[in-house]
Design a protein around this motif. Structure first.
Motif, short mmCIF file in Angstrom:
data_model
loop_
_atom_site.label_atom_id
_atom_site.label_comp_id
_atom_site.label_asym_id
_atom_site.label_seq_id
_atom_site.Cartn_x
_atom_site.Cartn_y
_atom_site.Cartn_z
N UNK A 95 0.86 -1.18 0.00
CA UNK A 95 0.00 0.00 0.00
C UNK A 95 0.90 1.23 0.00
N UNK A 96 0.89 1.97 -1.11
CA UNK A 96 1.76 3.13 -1.25
C UNK A 96 0.97 4.42 -1.05
N UNK A 97 1.53 5.32 -0.23
CA UNK A 97 0.96 6.63 -0.04
C UNK A 97 1.94 7.62 -0.64
N UNK A 98 1.61 8.21 -1.79
CA UNK A 98 2.53 9.12 -2.46
C UNK A 98 2.97 10.26 -1.52
N UNK A 99 4.25 10.54 -1.53
CA UNK A 99 4.80 11.59 -0.70
C UNK A 99 5.04 11.17 0.73
N UNK A 100 4.80 9.88 1.04
CA UNK A 100 4.97 9.39 2.41
C UNK A 100 5.78 8.11 2.45
N UNK A 101 5.29 7.04 1.81
CA UNK A 101 6.02 5.78 1.80
C UNK A 101 5.13 4.62 1.45
N UNK A 102 5.68 3.41 1.65
CA UNK A 102 4.99 2.19 1.27
C UNK A 102 4.90 1.23 2.46
N UNK A 103 3.70 0.72 2.71
CA UNK A 103 3.48 -0.33 3.70
C UNK A 103 3.47 -1.65 2.94
N UNK A 104 4.13 -2.66 3.51
CA UNK A 104 4.23 -3.93 2.81
C UNK A 104 4.18 -5.08 3.80
N UNK A 105 3.42 -6.12 3.46
CA UNK A 105 3.36 -7.33 4.28
C UNK A 105 4.51 -8.23 3.84
N UNK A 106 5.33 -8.63 4.81
CA UNK A 106 6.49 -9.49 4.52
C UNK A 106 6.38 -10.76 5.35
N UNK A 107 6.96 -11.82 4.82
CA UNK A 107 6.97 -13.08 5.56
C UNK A 107 8.30 -13.21 6.28
N UNK A 108 8.24 -13.35 7.59
CA UNK A 108 9.44 -13.59 8.38
C UNK A 108 9.62 -15.11 8.47
N UNK A 109 10.77 -15.59 8.07
CA UNK A 109 11.04 -17.02 8.03
C UNK A 109 11.15 -17.59 9.45
N UNK A 110 10.95 -18.90 9.55
CA UNK A 110 11.12 -19.53 10.86
C UNK A 110 12.59 -19.45 11.25
N UNK A 111 12.83 -19.41 12.55
CA UNK A 111 14.20 -19.30 13.03
C UNK A 111 14.33 -19.95 14.39
N UNK A 112 15.55 -20.23 14.75
CA UNK A 112 15.82 -20.85 16.04
C UNK A 112 16.36 -19.77 16.97
N UNK A 113 15.79 -19.70 18.18
CA UNK A 113 16.28 -18.76 19.18
C UNK A 113 16.74 -19.56 20.39
#
Length: 97
Positions: free
Chosen positions: A42-60
């Motif tokens: 979702x882009x708002x001109x003159x402001x920026x872009x919101x984006x859904x990203x997938x965070x991979x599984x990880x070991x903590x």
């Protein structure tokens, strides 16, 4: 800035009632949510872009027990501001002259 202050400021700038400004903000958020659900940026001109990203599984590792745990993959919302906003923030909020 609180929601109440934001609505008041927006209504003054648009010369409309607080109720109309509230309805506009609510509609914008609904449209953004629909785009996020579909996975589209979702882009708002003159402001920026919101984006859904997938965070991979990880070991903590739990620091107190030293036990390893698997964190499952998940979707996160990211925001990338336009370069001019990024630069302004980098310079402490001052305009480049």
């Amino acid at each position: 800035m609180t929601n109440k202050n934001f609505i008041k400021e927006l209504s003054q700038r648009l010369e409309c009632t607080n109720a109309e400004a509230q309805r506009m903000v609510k509609s914008l958020i609904e449209v953004m949510n629909e785009e996020f659900q579909s996975g589209e940026p979702f882009m708002i001109p003159g402001f920026g872009t919101f984006e859904v990203k997938k965070r991979m599984e990880r070991i903590i590792i739990n620091p107190s027990t030293h036990k390893r745990m698997l964190v499952p993959p998940k979707l996160v919302l990211g925001f990338k501001p336009i370069p001019s906003i990024k630069e302004k923030l980098k310079n402490g909020g001052e305009e480049n002259g």
